[in-house]
Design an enzyme around this catalytic site. Sequence first.
Site: not given
Ligand code: 13P
Length: 246
Positions: A14, A98, A100, A161, A207, A228-229
């Site tokens: 999330w 992750h 990020e 990822e 994605s 993610g999204g």
């Molecule tokens: P999205 O599915 O929004 O591209 O994000 C992927 C993600 O970083 C899951 O950890």
Amino acid sequence: MNKAKRKAIIAGNWKMNKTATEAAALIGELVPSVKGAGCEVVICTPFTSLCKAVELCRGTNIHVGAENVHFEKSGAFTGEISAGMLVDLGVEYVIVGHSERRQYFAETDETVNKRAKAALAAGLKVIVCVGVTEELVRMQTKIALQGVSAEEMQRVVIAYEPVWAIGTGRTATSEQAQEVCAAIRKVVGELYGQAVAEATTVQYGGSMNAANADELLEKPDVDGGLIGGASLKADAFGAIVAAASK
Ligand code: 13P
């Protein structure tokens, strides 16, 4: 490689979304939408929603995870959360490394490894994220797993990822995802042997959505997704879970 030897896992990440109140509403929609899934379903929420999530997911097929964990057990680490604290809440999974966190919070391969080990020692299941190029993915996987035992590998999931695919709407082709997930499994095989490699769940993330999940999940080494999204919408997440349940 035999896909039947490992669990397909669809995990929602999330990220920094949903207040605890909003999380409760989303979980209320998710529970019926993933009921009867033929794969493991995990939602990883911000720390502030974990209590609520554990409470609302009890007795359902949804498992709850955190998005990060500190590697020390306790002490003067203002703002941090330990693995023991997560376990005490009833949290079962945690994401570590992750991209990020690597990009914005100075996470390194070494701290990813320390977090993974601390989480495993506390009894958590760990989703280790690796990304970028195939060569880097091999190195990130090796460093993240340093000191992790073959027995502990039963509680380790690896998520590939590619950074350029995260939140961009640009997904890897199923061939690219297959190639790198297979390369990750090969590294696990080099470190722990064939049996552990075959039993380890390797996810794709970036994605992934209801429209492309089928094609990605069909690949022999893609055992699930880190979403993610699309994990923030019950119908989209439910559709991905359904794709992984086939
Ligand atoms: P999205 O599915 O929004 O591209 O994000 C992927 C993600 O970083 C899951 O950890």
